[in-house]
Design an enzyme around this catalytic site. Structure first.
Site, PDB file in Angstrom:
ATOM      1  N   CYS A 164      51.455   8.266  46.401  1.00 37.41           N
ATOM      2  CA  CYS A 164      51.526   8.946  44.419  1.00 37.41           C
ATOM      3  C   CYS A 164      50.375   9.742  44.124  1.00 37.41           C
ATOM      4  CB  CYS A 164      50.547   6.779  44.051  1.00 37.41           C
ATOM      5  SG  CYS A 164      51.372   5.542  45.051  1.00 37.41           S
TER       6      CYS A 164
HETATM    7  N1  LIG Z   1      52.684   2.979  48.709  1.00 37.33           N
HETATM    8  C1  LIG Z   1      52.533   2.887  47.677  1.00 37.33           C
HETATM    9  O1  LIG Z   1      50.965   2.279  47.547  1.00 37.33           O
HETATM   10  C2  LIG Z   1      53.388   3.131  46.663  1.00 37.33           C
HETATM   11  C3  LIG Z   1      53.277   2.607  45.396  1.00 37.33           C
HETATM   12  C4  LIG Z   1      53.395   2.360  44.441  1.00 37.33           C
HETATM   13  C5  LIG Z   1      54.793   3.136  44.555  1.00 37.33           C
HETATM   14  N2  LIG Z   1      54.894   3.871  45.551  1.00 37.33           N
HETATM   15  C6  LIG Z   1      56.410   4.533  45.758  1.00 37.33           C
HETATM   16  O2  LIG Z   1      57.587   3.453  46.255  1.00 37.33           O
HETATM   17  C7  LIG Z   1      58.798   4.060  46.895  1.00 37.33           C
HETATM   18  C8  LIG Z   1      58.158   4.010  48.264  1.00 37.33           C
HETATM   19  O3  LIG Z   1      57.092   4.587  48.733  1.00 37.33           O
HETATM   20  P1  LIG Z   1      56.791   3.446  50.091  1.00 37.33           P
HETATM   21  O4  LIG Z   1      54.794   3.732  50.171  1.00 37.33           O
HETATM   22  O5  LIG Z   1      57.371   2.217  50.400  1.00 37.33           O
HETATM   23  O6  LIG Z   1      56.712   4.344  51.307  1.00 37.33           O
HETATM   24  P2  LIG Z   1      57.711   4.851  52.585  1.00 37.33           P
HETATM   25  O7  LIG Z   1      57.494   5.980  53.114  1.00 37.33           O
HETATM   26  O8  LIG Z   1      56.304   2.826  53.062  1.00 37.33           O
HETATM   27  O9  LIG Z   1      58.798   3.602  52.841  1.00 37.33           O
HETATM   28  C9  LIG Z   1      59.680   3.885  52.559  1.00 37.33           C
HETATM   29  C10 LIG Z   1      61.149   3.337  53.488  1.00 37.33           C
HETATM   30  O10 LIG Z   1      62.674   3.911  53.328  1.00 37.33           O
HETATM   31  C11 LIG Z   1      63.138   3.679  53.903  1.00 37.33           C
HETATM   32  N3  LIG Z   1      64.239   4.860  53.890  1.00 37.33           N
HETATM   33  C12 LIG Z   1      64.203   5.799  53.607  1.00 37.33           C
HETATM   34  N4  LIG Z   1      65.747   6.480  52.935  1.00 37.33           N
HETATM   35  C13 LIG Z   1      66.108   4.496  53.371  1.00 37.33           C
HETATM   36  C14 LIG Z   1      67.265   4.729  53.154  1.00 37.33           C
HETATM   37  N5  LIG Z   1      68.745   4.936  52.968  1.00 37.33           N
HETATM   38  N6  LIG Z   1      68.462   3.737  54.217  1.00 37.33           N
HETATM   39  C15 LIG Z   1      66.837   2.438  54.108  1.00 37.33           C
HETATM   40  N7  LIG Z   1      65.789   2.750  54.337  1.00 37.33           N
HETATM   41  C16 LIG Z   1      65.091   3.901  54.053  1.00 37.33           C
HETATM   42  C17 LIG Z   1      62.299   4.537  55.345  1.00 37.33           C
HETATM   43  O11 LIG Z   1      62.649   4.358  56.598  1.00 37.33           O
HETATM   44  C18 LIG Z   1      60.695   4.102  55.127  1.00 37.33           C
HETATM   45  O12 LIG Z   1      60.525   2.586  55.732  1.00 37.33           O
HETATM   46  C19 LIG Z   1      58.031   6.101  46.256  1.00 37.33           C
HETATM   47  O13 LIG Z   1      58.514   5.924  45.241  1.00 37.33           O
HETATM   48  C20 LIG Z   1      56.559   4.951  46.045  1.00 37.33           C
HETATM   49  O14 LIG Z   1      56.206   6.882  45.763  1.00 37.33           O
HETATM   50  C21 LIG Z   1      54.485   3.176  46.709  1.00 37.33           C
END
Ligand SMILES: NC(=O)c1ccc[n+]([C@@H]2O[C@H](COP(=O)([O-])OP(=O)(O)OC[C@H]3O[C@@H](n4cnc5c(N)ncnc54)[C@H](O)[C@@H]3O)[C@@H](O)[C@H]2O)c1
Length: 424
Positions: free
Chosen positions: A266
């Protein structure tokens, strides 16, 4: 989306730190959930009941799999017939610019499975305008349906704080939005099942901006105390004592503390989504974001400088010394090492010729930077280092052992006391 949940199909695209907890919570309140991801290794683990996210225990996952309310899948055919789809895929910066390709790809995979009246919710953090200008056209092109008129479409930012036992998905208020009133009602109705309180805002742009405001606020305030910490050290003042004292003010002050830099998915990324949007649309520089990036990005350099100064005072060169880093994740009690400031610190120390050893019970050795050796936290390992740098104060660390056996400590988290301890 109000009424009973049983038998109603929810699909969650992306089973990462955000998507898995949403999928698990939806399954726990009774929806029939498919957690879809392209990562074979992740899906294989989930199918076997193994969670890769600390906040979701294997037991919790296994109970849902046994009840038949959650299943992970790699197969887009399993998306068919959904009532609600939540999209939580990565939104990185690529060459300094927002990379929405994951959102576009997820939209393309989902689009053929849209049906009249279904509801699609984007949760990825992104710049204002993405849901309507980028995501909707992909869904519409692939489905032949129109967002708002034919299917419900909205945006709801995720506020999940990995490793925080007090504020979890269900008790953290959730901002919801839709492209029109019916979409907002559907998005809010869905999340009302999952969380105690939803907060509706008038449009998707406002919801997208809310998330970027929250993270930019944190980023800027962390940069403020980081810069203050560096000046206070030079001026021989205790910044931590000032922060503790200021934190007693019951209004108009919010506590932020210095650290070795910001990491995770983030803070190092989201504010740049906002500044990119401002620059592209208005031609202006978002000065607060640029300044905060500059200060926070240089904190690892400052930590390395402090290590060098310490060794210099002992008439030691960095080259050839053993430096022990405690904590390679980007924050406490998590194994997430994305963008962790510990990595550039380790790399710079290695470049200076130090032998770098790292201890982090949450981070597997394969995620350690090249040339950094993983170790266990033992009296011998502690005593063998010229200096120990505490970068992350995981609960799992035995801090008494650290102060008992380390000859010198740079404590970047202000949790250790003793004659051999220096604070950031
Ligand atoms: N991690 C945090 O604390 C947090 C908090 C708030 C918001 N976010 C936001 O949420 C979003 C996701 O973050 P995250 O931390 O969960 O990421 P992450 O990398 O842990 O998970 C994302 C997942 O999406 C999968 N993926 C990618 N392309 C795909 C597709 N086309 N179809 C299916 N799966 C697909 C990946 O393989 C991965 O497992 C981002 O935009 C991030 O900025 C994250």
């Amino acid at each position: 989306m109000s009424g009973p949940t049983a038998g109603r199909k929810v699909v969650v695209i992306g089973q990462g730190y955000v998507g898995l907890p949403v999928a698990v919570r939806a399954a726990e309140v009774g929806f029939d959930v498919v957690g879809f991801d392209l990562d074979e290794r992740k899906v294989a683990g989930l199918v076997a009941g193994r969670s890769h996210v600390e906040d979701i225990s294997d037991e919790r996952l296994a109970a849902l799999i046994a009840a038949g309310t959650y299943r992970a899948s790699l197969d887009p055919a399993d998306l068919a017939g959904f009532e609600v789809a939540v999209v939580s895929v990565p939104t990185p910066l690529t060459d300094g610019a927002p990379d929405l390709s994951y959102i576009e790809d997820a939209g393309s995979i989902l689009a053929p499975h849209l049906s009249e009246g279904c509801c699609v919710i984007l949760e990825s953090t992104t710049y204002p305008g993405t849901t309507e200008e980028v995501f909707a056209p992909v869904l519409e092109a692939g489905s032949g349906l129109r967002g708002g008129a034919d299917f419900r479409l909205g945006y709801s930012p995720e506020r999940i704080d990995p490793g925080n036992p007090a504020w979890r998905l269900e008790n953290t208020p959730k901002v919801v939005s839709g492209v029109d009133a019916a979409s907002l009602a559907a998005v809010q109705g869905f999340f009302d099942h999952l969380v105690e309180k939803t907060v509706p805002v008038s449009g998707c742009k406002e919801a997208e901006l809310t998330k970027l405001l929250e993270n930019t606020f944190r980023h800027v305030n962390i940069a403020l105390v980081n810069e203050l910490a560096m000046f206070a050290h030079e001026l021989d003042m205790d910044v931590w004592e000032a922060i503790d004292a200021a934190s007693t003010k019951p209004f108009g002050y919010m506590r932020f503390v210095p650290g070795p830099g910001v990491g995770g998915h983030c803070l190092p990324i989201d504010p740049s989504y906002l500044s990119w949007r401002v620059r592209r649309s208005l031609g202006h520089t978002f000065r607060f974001v640029e300044l905060a990036n500059d200060v926070n990005e240089h904190m690892p350099d400052y930590v390395v400088r402090r290590v060098m100064e310490h060794l210099n005072d002992r008439e030691l060169a960095v080259r050839g010394q053993r430096v022990l880093l405690l904590g390679m994740a980007y924050k406490r009690n998590t194994g997430d090492a994305r963008e962790t400031p510990s990595a550039p610190i380790a790399r710079q120390l290695r470049e200076l010729g130090a032998e770098v050893i790292a201890v982090d019970p949450h981070v597997a050795d394969r995620w350690l930077p090249d040339g950094v050796q993983g170790a266990e936290l033992t009296a011998e390992v502690l005593a063998s280092a010229a200096i120990v740098v505490l970068l992350v104060d995981h609960d799992a660390f035995d801090l008494d052992l650290v102060t008992e056996h380390a000859a010198a400590i740079l404590d970047c988290r202000h949790v250790l006391r003793g004659d051999q301890v220096e604070h950031l």
